[in-house]
Enzyme design. Structure first.
Site, mmCIF file in Angstrom:
data_model
loop_
_atom_site.group_PDB
_atom_site.id
_atom_site.type_symbol
_atom_site.label_atom_id
_atom_site.label_comp_id
_atom_site.label_asym_id
_atom_site.label_seq_id
_atom_site.Cartn_x
_atom_site.Cartn_y
_atom_site.Cartn_z
ATOM 1 N N LYS A 139 4.784 -24.026 -3.496
ATOM 2 C CA LYS A 139 4.598 -25.006 -2.421
ATOM 3 C C LYS A 139 3.150 -25.462 -2.367
ATOM 4 C CE LYS A 139 7.164 -24.116 1.191
ATOM 5 N NZ LYS A 139 7.447 -23.138 2.251
ATOM 6 N N GLY A 148 14.067 -20.560 2.016
ATOM 7 C CA GLY A 148 14.501 -19.944 3.257
ATOM 8 C C GLY A 148 14.385 -18.435 3.312
ATOM 9 N N MET A 184 11.555 -16.565 3.238
ATOM 10 C CA MET A 184 10.446 -16.079 4.048
ATOM 11 C C MET A 184 10.245 -17.045 5.198
ATOM 12 S SD MET A 184 7.985 -14.575 1.137
ATOM 13 C CE MET A 184 8.007 -16.125 0.284
ATOM 14 N N ARG A 229 9.426 -29.845 -5.074
ATOM 15 C CA ARG A 229 9.589 -28.794 -6.083
ATOM 16 C C ARG A 229 10.690 -29.230 -7.035
ATOM 17 N NH1 ARG A 229 11.882 -25.018 -1.513
ATOM 18 N NH2 ARG A 229 13.861 -26.042 -1.205
ATOM 19 N N HIS A 255 37.136 -4.210 -23.447
ATOM 20 C CA HIS A 255 38.030 -4.848 -24.408
ATOM 21 C C HIS A 255 38.538 -6.184 -23.869
ATOM 22 C CE1 HIS A 255 41.954 -5.611 -26.335
ATOM 23 N NE2 HIS A 255 41.292 -5.251 -27.427
ATOM 24 N N ARG A 264 37.664 -9.432 -37.947
ATOM 25 C CA ARG A 264 38.201 -8.065 -37.799
ATOM 26 C C ARG A 264 39.611 -8.062 -38.346
ATOM 27 N NH1 ARG A 264 35.940 -9.183 -32.670
ATOM 28 N NH2 ARG A 264 34.229 -7.772 -32.109
ATOM 29 N N ARG A 303 35.633 -7.752 -42.484
ATOM 30 C CA ARG A 303 35.348 -6.329 -42.379
ATOM 31 C C ARG A 303 36.596 -5.526 -42.755
ATOM 32 N NH1 ARG A 303 33.765 -3.931 -36.599
ATOM 33 N NH2 ARG A 303 35.951 -4.323 -36.186
ATOM 34 N N SER A 348 24.886 -6.784 -41.555
ATOM 35 C CA SER A 348 25.231 -7.414 -40.288
ATOM 36 C C SER A 348 25.102 -6.344 -39.218
ATOM 37 C CB SER A 348 26.653 -7.965 -40.345
ATOM 38 O OG SER A 348 26.985 -8.534 -39.104
ATOM 39 N N GLY A 390 25.869 -4.392 -36.259
ATOM 40 C CA GLY A 390 26.964 -4.179 -35.315
ATOM 41 C C GLY A 390 26.370 -3.555 -34.077
ATOM 42 N N ASN A 411 27.154 -3.416 -30.996
ATOM 43 C CA ASN A 411 27.935 -2.670 -29.998
ATOM 44 C C ASN A 411 27.869 -1.185 -30.319
ATOM 45 O OD1 ASN A 411 28.618 -5.195 -29.098
ATOM 46 N ND2 ASN A 411 30.709 -5.140 -29.880
ATOM 47 N N ASP A 412 28.244 -0.834 -31.557
ATOM 48 C CA ASP A 412 28.195 0.569 -31.945
ATOM 49 C C ASP A 412 26.759 1.057 -32.080
ATOM 50 O OD1 ASP A 412 30.738 1.728 -32.051
ATOM 51 O OD2 ASP A 412 31.247 0.567 -33.824
ATOM 52 N N CYS A 453 26.596 -9.306 -35.609
ATOM 53 C CA CYS A 453 27.959 -9.678 -35.225
ATOM 54 C C CYS A 453 28.423 -8.940 -33.980
ATOM 55 C CB CYS A 453 28.924 -9.433 -36.375
ATOM 56 S SG CYS A 453 29.029 -7.695 -36.851
ATOM 57 N N TYR A 475 21.134 -15.250 -39.318
ATOM 58 C CA TYR A 475 22.161 -15.866 -38.465
ATOM 59 C C TYR A 475 22.584 -14.929 -37.341
ATOM 60 C CZ TYR A 475 25.661 -12.905 -40.762
ATOM 61 O OH TYR A 475 26.373 -11.839 -41.214
HETATM 62 P P1 ADP Z 1 10.923 -23.375 3.418
HETATM 63 O O1 ADP Z 1 10.106 -22.695 2.390
HETATM 64 O O2 ADP Z 1 11.969 -22.500 4.011
HETATM 65 O O3 ADP Z 1 11.423 -24.701 2.950
HETATM 66 P P2 ADP Z 1 8.822 -24.773 4.838
HETATM 67 O O4 ADP Z 1 7.501 -24.147 4.790
HETATM 68 O O5 ADP Z 1 9.055 -25.894 3.891
HETATM 69 O O6 ADP Z 1 9.934 -23.660 4.669
HETATM 70 O O7 ADP Z 1 9.013 -25.253 6.311
HETATM 71 C C1 ADP Z 1 10.198 -25.371 7.025
HETATM 72 C C2 ADP Z 1 10.327 -26.735 7.659
HETATM 73 O O8 ADP Z 1 9.202 -27.058 8.411
HETATM 74 C C3 ADP Z 1 10.467 -27.812 6.623
HETATM 75 O O9 ADP Z 1 11.524 -28.662 7.004
HETATM 76 C C4 ADP Z 1 9.167 -28.541 6.655
HETATM 77 O O10 ADP Z 1 9.313 -29.889 6.350
HETATM 78 C C5 ADP Z 1 8.697 -28.332 8.074
HETATM 79 N N1 ADP Z 1 7.241 -28.326 8.141
HETATM 80 C C6 ADP Z 1 6.431 -27.442 7.553
HETATM 81 N N2 ADP Z 1 5.133 -27.766 7.752
HETATM 82 C C7 ADP Z 1 5.129 -28.874 8.492
HETATM 83 C C8 ADP Z 1 4.089 -29.710 9.022
HETATM 84 N N3 ADP Z 1 2.802 -29.456 8.785
HETATM 85 N N4 ADP Z 1 4.454 -30.777 9.743
HETATM 86 C C9 ADP Z 1 5.750 -31.031 9.972
HETATM 87 N N5 ADP Z 1 6.770 -30.311 9.506
HETATM 88 C C10 ADP Z 1 6.477 -29.234 8.764
HETATM 89 MG MG MG Z 2 10.663 -26.330 2.623
HETATM 90 MG MG MG Z 3 31.546 -1.074 -35.034
#
Ligand code: ADP
Ligand code: MG
Ligand code: MG
Length: 920
Positions: free
Chosen positions: A26, A105, A107, A346, A468, A590, A646, A792, A794, A796-797, A859, A879
């Protein structure tokens, strides 16, 4: 002095997108966007290194870092023209986590930090919008109370304590929607929230903004070790040592009224890959409102009506980002009173269909190179393109309707629906009548081959990903859910119970081998487009856009790989499928499965039960033409491509019936006594068949078996050659540990070859080689290579014998071993590079030393696993061989192995991390 904090904003940034390790995804991308002049609210990133320091300093932020943060806060105040804690015009910030790899989501984020009883008054005065100010305030107290002060639901059935207060308030006011709450209502909520916090923690809510800031930063670092984050890291193999960064950023407000809003979008469609702008937004909303499902968001196209200017600007940014990152991006934006801000971008997650389409389209658009496209597609994703599919709406409805029965291992991807049968005989009989069946067994054995072939899908209660059932299912391209331990199968009564429900033979059932789900009843399926073109040949490639993109990717992969790709197949139809998928030969045919085919098991059993050499030869003479026919069929399909066959490998008792009823039937059929058969089965019993009388040991004690098989191979080769079709037979001797074992068998094979050529008056080239599948074979590879023209592996074995682990008995401990990270991955799925891999490396070196031109391949099941394929590339095999339906995956994996390990990639990687300044 070491730098720990990086500022961004005002068209410039101290970081950039290459600094993910240090700034988190981020932070690096916020810096990048700010640096290229996109409208990003200013802020700063506290690096991931501080996360490490935080844990090393007993969860405190070191004084030096604190000072650096304070300095950057001053800078942010200046950029915003506001003061942190200023009662007239308060600076408000968000505190956001951000690890190297995106963990959506997982953290915590805190918005509107800096508000207190005094600053909220300033915000009201400045905006003349008390409702907005109190909406921000109550959100802040709620988030801070949850994330930093720990006011969370205690157990899973509790509702969030803050939501409970909101519900109570709405109930008192007799209103339904949050948006109906007035400024005074919101103000009252703030008071109630604070009271609840005091009540629970015994402390007042912190009024001092600096105290708020330190609390929030600390808790983002703290959230790196929360349960959710730990579980997510486990799932996606993210190391704990990476740590998270913390971003402190100026707030912008999507909740300022109808001219404000917030949303998320993708520059291309993440499901199909289509070049359309895809996204959702809400007006008058903040942060997570869009994804939280409180209100239903609108499609991004509607923004054209709500705010045409912002929409146009967003379209422009979409293209800027697409050009800049040359990838499909996932973006977050906010509109504050008509002004657009970018809050995140991202690389977006996508389906396999989208991944391939986007990569190919971007090559066409000259945004990326072919090589880059190949690096972006995970080989395993191709599975999604090959497998039959359930109608998604129907499946959803079935699950919502309570028809999900259980979940097992997703051993053979795809979708299958059919009627329950509990044994192979029934499976075949029902299939003959035109019924679709799901063969459901406690576990399968080689005897079940025909039933498995007749079934749409295979479901087992026991066994792992390389059981198997799973192995054969993948080779046949059958859908398979294995190891579904919730099934209680009663063979005798032809019923199974699962989670309290009883299903009987003939009941409809659906299995999703891509997810492992087992669903009651029928769900419609259809073959994938790629299969319709390549295998069924029922679809014109010109009318198959998915196939066309697939074919393009495959052609690029072929141009960049150095490994050749073969297949494990023992029937002409399997071989033909493999060739359609791009196989360049057969790496393992086989012969034992053939003995269960039409008319063969009888003479095979006769051969095993024979008392004298004479009797055995009579039985073998019956088998000869049958085997010859099998091989001829394969040679024809393979048309000159190498075919490694084989000689017989499994212990003989596997070919005899074990139930009294079947033994009696066999006795009657063969005109001998039941006692004799019973005695014979007993005498063949072994305590450890895996290490018993099998492999080349059979051929050494009964040379006439090897002779018959060699004769069948070479007579088939001669016959095929006479038809004007080229052949490339390679006879492979299994389980060799000593060069003399191989020499013994090799002599027989060569004598037979010479004899057949003379008798038939044709010549053909052939090779004699061996499997390297027990440690002694690998260790003495230099001696063995004096006889073997090819090795080759093998694996598994070789894995079983190197680890001293019986794959069939490993279920109890191997999964826990992987969970405890004793082995990083199941060594039967992914080559154990440090153990088994070292033996392979040694065998490669020693083998080549004796015979520089020796052909080297693999193989074992690992031949279809991308990470193992990379290892095979690294140790210089010629191969890999895998099941037919994994051939495309192997082609792509081999290309990626070559590209990702090319010398130039390595230097550019090194250069990048140098640029990033440091490595954790
Ligand atoms: P996550 O990693 O779970 O996506 P974010 O850090 O992106 O969490 O934040 C969660 C929400 O808060 C997102 O929808 C983001 O757009 C909003 N948000 C984060 N920082 C700001 C900011 N400075 N101003 C307005 N909205 C924010
Ligand atoms: Mg976000
Ligand atoms: Mg074998």
């Amino acid at each position: 002095m070491k730098k720990y904090v990086y500022f961004f904003g005002g068209g410039a940034a101290e970081g950039d997108m290459t600094m993910k390790n240090l700034l988190g995804g981020k932070g690096a991308n916020l810096a990048e966007m700010a640096g290229i002049g996109l409208p990003v609210p200013p802020g700063f990133t506290v690096s991931t290194e501080v996360c490490d320091l935080y844990y090393k300093s007993r969860k405190t932020i070191p004084a030096g870092v604190k000072a650096e943060i304070e300095k950057n806060l001053k800078k942010l105040e200046k950029a915003a023209g506001q003061g942190f804690g200023d009662p007239k015009d308060p600076l408000l910030v968000s505190i956001r986590s951000g690890a190297r790899a995106s963990m959506p989501g997982m953290m915590d984020t805190i918005l509107n930090l800096g508000l207190n009883e005094k600053t909220v008054a300033g915000l009201i005065a400045k905006t003349s919008n008390p409702r907005f100010a109190y909406d921000c305030y109550r959100r802040f107290v709620q988030m801070y109370g949850d994330v930093v002060l720990g006011l969370k639901p205690v157990n899973k059935d509790d509702i969030d304590p803050f939501e409970a207060i909101i519900e109570q308030k709405k109930h008192e006011m007799g209103i339904e929607s949050d948006t109906d709450l007035s400024a005074d209502d919101l103000k009252d909520l703030v008071a109630r929230f604070k009271a609840a916090i005091k009540n629970k923690t015994g402390h007042d809510f912190p009024e001092d903004p600096m105290k708020q800031l330190w609390g929030a930063i600390g808790s983002v670092f703290g959230s790196w070790m929360n349960e959710r984050a730990i579980a997510y890291r486990k799932l996606y193999d993210i190391p704990e040592s990476w740590g998270t960064a913390v971003n402190v950023q100026l707030m912008v407000f999507g909740n300022m009224g109808r001219d404000s809003g917030t949303g998320v979008a993708f520059n291309r469609d993440a499901a199909t890959g289509a070049d359309t702008f895809y996204g959702e937004y809400l007006m008058n909303a903040q942060g997570e409102d869009v994804v939280a499902g409180i209100r239903t968001p609108l499609p991004i196209a509607d923004l054209k009506k709500d705010d045409p200017k912002a929409h146009a600007q967003l379209e422009k940014i979409r293209h800027i980002l697409e050009k800049h990152y040359a990838d499909m991006m996932d973006i977050e934006f906010t509109i504050q009173q008509g002004k657009l801000y970018m809050l995140q971008c991202r690389v977006g997650k996508r389906t396999a269909f989208a991944a391939i389409k986007i990569a190919v389209d971007m090559v066409d658009e000259k945004l990326i190179s072919e090589k880059e496209a190949l690096k972006r597609i995970e080989p395993d994703q191709l599975n999604q393109l090959l497998r039959p599919i359930f109608d998604p709406a129907e499946k959803d409805a079935a699950i919502k309707g309570g028809r999900l029965l259980a979940k097992g291992l997703n051993a053979g991807p795809g979708a299958a629906t059919g009627r329950l049968v509990f044994n192979s005989v029934d499976a075949e009989a029902w299939a003959k009548r035109g019924e679709k069946v799901i063969l459901t067994r406690i576990e399968t054995s080689p005897e079940d081959i025909k039933g498995m072939n007749a079934a749409e899908g295979i479901l087992t209660a026991r066994g792992g990903m390389t059981s198997h059932a799973a192995l054969v299912a993948r080779q046949m391209g059958r859908v398979c859910v294995a190891g579904c331990s919730e099934l209680a199968i009663d063979y005798g009564r032809h019923v199974m119970t699962v989670n309290g429900k009883t299903l009987k033979e003939g009941d409809w059932i659906s299995i999703d081998g891509t997810t492992g789900q087992v669903i009651e009843g029928k769900i419609q399926t259809k073959p994938s487009e790629v299969l319709q073109v390549l295998i069924e040949k029922s679809l014109d490639p010109k009318k198959a856009p998915v196939y066309q993109t697939f074919a393009k990717v495959m052609a690029w992969a072929d141009a960049h790989r150095t490994l050749r790709i073969r297949t494990n197949a023992d029937q002409p139809d399997q071989s033909a499928n493999a060739v359609a998928f791009g196989a360049e030969g057969i790496g393992l045919c086989r012969t034992e499965h053939m003995f269960f085919g039409e008319g063969k098991i009888g003479p095979m059993r006769e051969m095993i039960l024979a008392d004298t050499l004479e009797q055995r030869k009579i039985a073998l003479a019956k088998l000869l033409p049958l085997q010859r026919k099998d091989f001829a069929g394969i040679f024809e399909v393979m048309a000159g491509r190498p075919v490694t066959i084989r000689t017989i490998d499994p212990p003989l008792h596997e070919f005899l019936p074990h139930e009294e009823k079947d033994q009696r039937a066999l006795a009657a059929e063969m005109g001998i006594s039941y006692e004799k058969i019973k005695e014979r089965v007993a005498s063949l019993h072994e305590f450890n068949p895996m290490l018993g009388f099998r492999g080349c040991r059979l051929g050494i004690i009964y040379p006439e078996i090897t002779e018959m098989q060699a004769r069948a191979v070479f007579e088939a080769a001669a016959a095929t050659k006479k038809k004007g079709i080229d052949v490339g037979p390679e006879v492979m001797i299994p389980l060799v540990g000593h060069v003399k074992e191989l020499a013994h068998q090799e002599k027989l094979v060569r004598q037979t070859a010479e004899a057949v050529m003379k008798e038939q008056g044709v010549t053909f080239k052939y090779l004699v080689g061996t499997m390297i599948e027990i440690p002694r074979g690998a260790i003495t590879a230099d001696e063995i290579a004096s006889v073997a023209e090819f090795f080759s592996f093998g694996t598994n074995d070789l894995t079983q014998t190197t680890l001293g682990v019986s794959r069939d008995d490993a279920g109890r401990f191997l999964r826990p071993y992987v969970d405890k990270e004793i082995y990083a991955k199941d060594p039967f799925e992914v080559i154990d590079r440090d153990g088994v891999g070292q033996l392979m490396r040694m065998a490669v070196e020693r083998g080549r030393k004796t015979r520089p031109g020796i052909k080297l391949g693999i193989c074992g099941e690992h031949g279809g696993d991308p990470s193992s394929i990379e290892f095979c590339h690294l140790i210089g095999l010629n191969y890999v061989s895998c099941s037919p339906f994994r051939v495309p995956i192997a082609r792509l994996a081999a290309a990626r192995a070559a590209l990702l390990n090319a010398p130039e990639t390595k230097t550019s990687k090194a250069a990048k991390s140098k640029k990033a300044g440091r490595k954790r």
